[in-house]
Design an enzyme around this catalytic site. Structure first.
Site, PDB file in Angstrom:
ATOM      1  N   LYS A  11     -17.222  14.437 -11.591  1.00 58.58           N
ATOM      2  CA  LYS A  11     -16.019  15.483 -11.554  1.00 58.58           C
ATOM      3  C   LYS A  11     -14.910  14.925 -12.540  1.00 58.58           C
ATOM      4  CE  LYS A  11     -16.893  17.888  -7.169  1.00 58.58           C
ATOM      5  NZ  LYS A  11     -18.445  17.633  -7.391  1.00 58.58           N
ATOM      6  N   ARG A  53     -25.948  24.687 -13.511  1.00 60.67           N
ATOM      7  CA  ARG A  53     -27.275  25.369 -12.733  1.00 60.67           C
ATOM      8  C   ARG A  53     -26.987  26.656 -12.294  1.00 60.67           C
ATOM      9  NH1 ARG A  53     -26.175  25.191  -7.564  1.00 60.67           N
ATOM     10  NH2 ARG A  53     -24.808  23.209  -6.650  1.00 60.67           N
TER      11      ARG A  53
END
Length: 665
Positions: free
Chosen positions: A116, A292
């Site tokens: 992140k 994803r």
């Protein structure tokens, strides 16, 4: 297009991928653990390979075994699904090194967006708006706390390599920070093998809106509109919908453009989701990118008419995107409800057990339609403590949000699961709240609507008790002989008969009296109350039409009932209830208090004890931490006392209801 692919996952996503592959003429290989030998995804594929023990670390996270399975079966590509290895750059790189196509983005893109803190720096360079925070590599706890103070409370601690709400805590004061940081780091290392965190300002009343993006190897990238995922518990999504209510065309284009810029910044190929945290006034900030397919992808499929798994397979095989941005259209409104094995009334503790009954509303499977069920389990299957608590996804579509809401309520009403606790009733209440019905959305909706969501009376006792009586009479009618002298329904040649049913509902016992007259009339009274005229028409052991009362007060109700041991589960349009028929002789010894016991509320692993033998503890004081279904749960002292004995060691696997420690007065 590929000839054969291996699906490196389990559950409904593996079934979903297998269904699309079959439609395209592609063979599939399943991998499974020792706990999944009979699982639905194994049955859905053409071949299956055992890769290890029940725990994910011994099977689904063993990427070398998965690659070996792919090579041994002749698979050309690997679809990672979501979760497990789907965002693991080492796995993606290993697939490429072994001549396998990884059906997803490149390892470098996964790495760039998987951390992140690194992704924040990339997005800042790409001009994507960011929430104020600290994303540095220095993880000294004192520095992290100082940064939190600088940013200003409340702050959000987030696992840098995380997702799905794991390793995430909201902190409202400096006094809470140290304990929250330690818990985040433990959860992060267990879930992702990396305990690095970042600190961000906790946006008040935020909406969680995400953009579905798709890129191909020719450099094309599009966004397939947005999803609103604001309704959450423990930072995990509960209800998702597309399009986002209140979204203007201008704001959609701004957010879509920012999402495409984020994807292009890392040369993204395949399906991905760019998640934004949004203020109520429409300002939005980049939160993270999930590299994803998302759990909630079906709502995007429902409004666009596109099969995103087919897009994945085509793009991974080298084809260009099926459509360009100006060719994409959306129509109608879709909502997804995540049906999970959990107890909302107990802080959403995960549940395990067998699906003794699993009845779904009329639906399609993995296709666009007004009602769709994505499930990797069915009736007779079990939910184990080793994997995620999700049982199924219920997706509904309507011409507009109002029609979709109506279909959602009807579909949840017709979803009957018996054998373990689920959140189905909670989901129905959640969708019916004023906030959700009027699209007054933010991530604190569940907490804000607590009064409407928790400790609700449920199905009226009058209906649920009558349903249990009807179920018992129907069961006896099925089993009795034609000989009238062998009947067990209280029949008399002359006069009336009475029969008592002792029922327990939510810990309260009730006496139900069924009076039967030889003319055929019946009456019910509950706890000595007014007798009600009672009639029942049972089309089967499970379906009954009840008639209660008389005259203007007459009530006709259609119910379904299912026996599960001594418990009878009752489902009606007004709600559901679980009642236990009490056999007084069988339970003659019950009720003795077991003072000083403190038991596990669910099966899982013991992470730590927070008190030692001899410690004095107060009611509500944290005593132990358990991990179940990838989440940590704290067990608190039920009363004041002294710790007399610890009955397990840290790291032990513990069964549901097992005694953890003993307290003395």
């Amino acid at each position: 297009m590929f000839r054969k692919i291996l699906i490196a996952n389990r559950g409904e996503i593996a079934c979903r991928v297998a269904a699309t592959a079959r439609r395209l003429g592609v063979k599939t290989v399943a991998v499974y653990s020792e706990a999944d030998a009979q699982a639905r995804h194994v049955q859905a594929c053409d071949e299956a390979v055992l890769i290890g023990g029940p725990a994910p670390k011994d099977s689904y996270l063993q990427w070398q075994r998965i690659i070996d399975a792919a090579k041994a079966t002749g698979a050309e590509a690997v679809h990672p699904g979501y979760g497990f290895l789907s965002e693991n750059e080492e796995f993606a790189q290993a697939c490429t090194a072994h001549g396998l196509v990884f059906i997803g983005p490149s390892a470098s893109a996964i790495q760039a967006m998987g951390l992140k803190a690194e992704s924040k720096r990339l997005m800042e360079a790409a001009g994507v708006p960011l929430v104020p925070g600290y994303h540095g590599a220095d993880q000294d706890p004192a520095l992290l706390k100082a940064e939190a103070v600088r940013i200003g409370f409340p702050v959000l601690i987030k696992a840098s390599a995380g997702g799905g709400g794991k390793g995430m805590r909201a902190v409202y004061s400096a006094d809470e920070f140290d304990a929250a940081l330690a818990s985040c780091k433990r959860e992060a290392i267990n879930s992702f093998g990396d305990d690095a965190v970042l600190i961000e300002r906790y946006v008040q009343r935020p909406r969680h809106i995400e953009i579905q993006v798709f890129g191909d190897s020719q450099g094309n990238c599009v966004y397939l509109f947005e999803r609103d995922c604001s309704v959450q518990r423990r930072h995990q999504k509960v209800l998702e919908e597309a399009p986002a209510p209140g979204m203007t065309a201008e704001r959609r284009a701004q957010m879509g453009g920012a999402a495409v810029a984020a994807a292009k910044a890392v040369g993204y190929v395949g399906a991905g989701t760019v998640e934004f945290i949004c203020e109520q006034d429409g300002r939005f900030y980049f939160m993270e990118m999930n590299t994803r397919l998302q759990v909630e992808h079906p709502v995007t499929e429902a409004i666009t008419g596109q099969d995103l798994v087919e897009w994945q397979l085509r793009v991974a095989s080298g084809e260009p995107l099926p459509l360009q941005q100006d060719e994409l259209r959306m129509h109608g409104h879709a909502i997804e409800a995540r049906i999970c094995a959990e107890n909302p009334e107990a802080g959403f503790l995960p549940a395990t057990g067998a699906l003794n009954v699993a009845r779904w509303p009329a639906h399609v499977a993995f296709e666009r339609g007004p009602v769709r069920i994505d499930a990797g389990v069915g009736e007779g299957d079990a939910i184990s403590p080793f994997y995620d608590s999700m049982v199924a996804k219920l997706i509904v579509w309507g011409e507009d949000r109002e029609q979709a809401l109506a279909r959602l309520d009807a579909s949840l009403r017709d979803t009957h699961i018996v054998g373990l606790q689920t959140n189905v009733a909670f989901l129905r209440r959640c969708a019916a709240t004023a906030s959700f019905a009027t699209a007054d959305l933010d991530t604190a909706l569940i907490e804000r609507e607590r009064a409407a969501l928790f400790e609700q009376p449920g199905l009226p006792l009058q209906i649920s008790a009558a349903a249990v009586v009807a179920h018992t009479l129907a069961a006896e009618a099925q089993s009795q002989d034609a000989d009238p002298w062998s009947r067990r329904d209280g029949w008399r040649l002359f006069g009336a008969s009475a029969r008592r049913f002792d029922l327990e509902v939510a810990g309260q016992r009730h006496a139900v009296l069924l009076s039967r007259h030889h003319q055929g009339g019946m009456q019910l009274s509950i706890d000595g109350g007014e007798a009600l005229a009672f009639a029942v028409n049972s089309s089967s052991l499970e379906q009954h039409e009840l008639l209660l009362g008389s005259g203007l007060a007459q009530q006709r109700v259609r119910v379904n009932s299912y026996a599960d041991g001594e418990t009878v589960a009752v489902f009606a349009p007004q709600g559901s209830a679980y009642l236990t028929e009490i056999d007084a002789l069988a339970h003659a010894g019950d009720g003795a208090a077991e003072a000083g016991r403190l038991t596990a509320p669910m099966p899982g692993k013991l992470v730590s004890f927070l008190a030692a033998v001899g410690d004095k503890v107060s009611k509500g004081q944290p005593l132990a931490v358990m991990e179940a279904m990838k989440m940590e749960h704290t067990i608190n002292a039920p009363k004041d006392g002294v710790v007399a004995e610890l009955l397990f060691a840290v790291g032990d696997q513990i069964g549901d209801g097992a005694e953890l420690l003993r307290l003395e007065a």
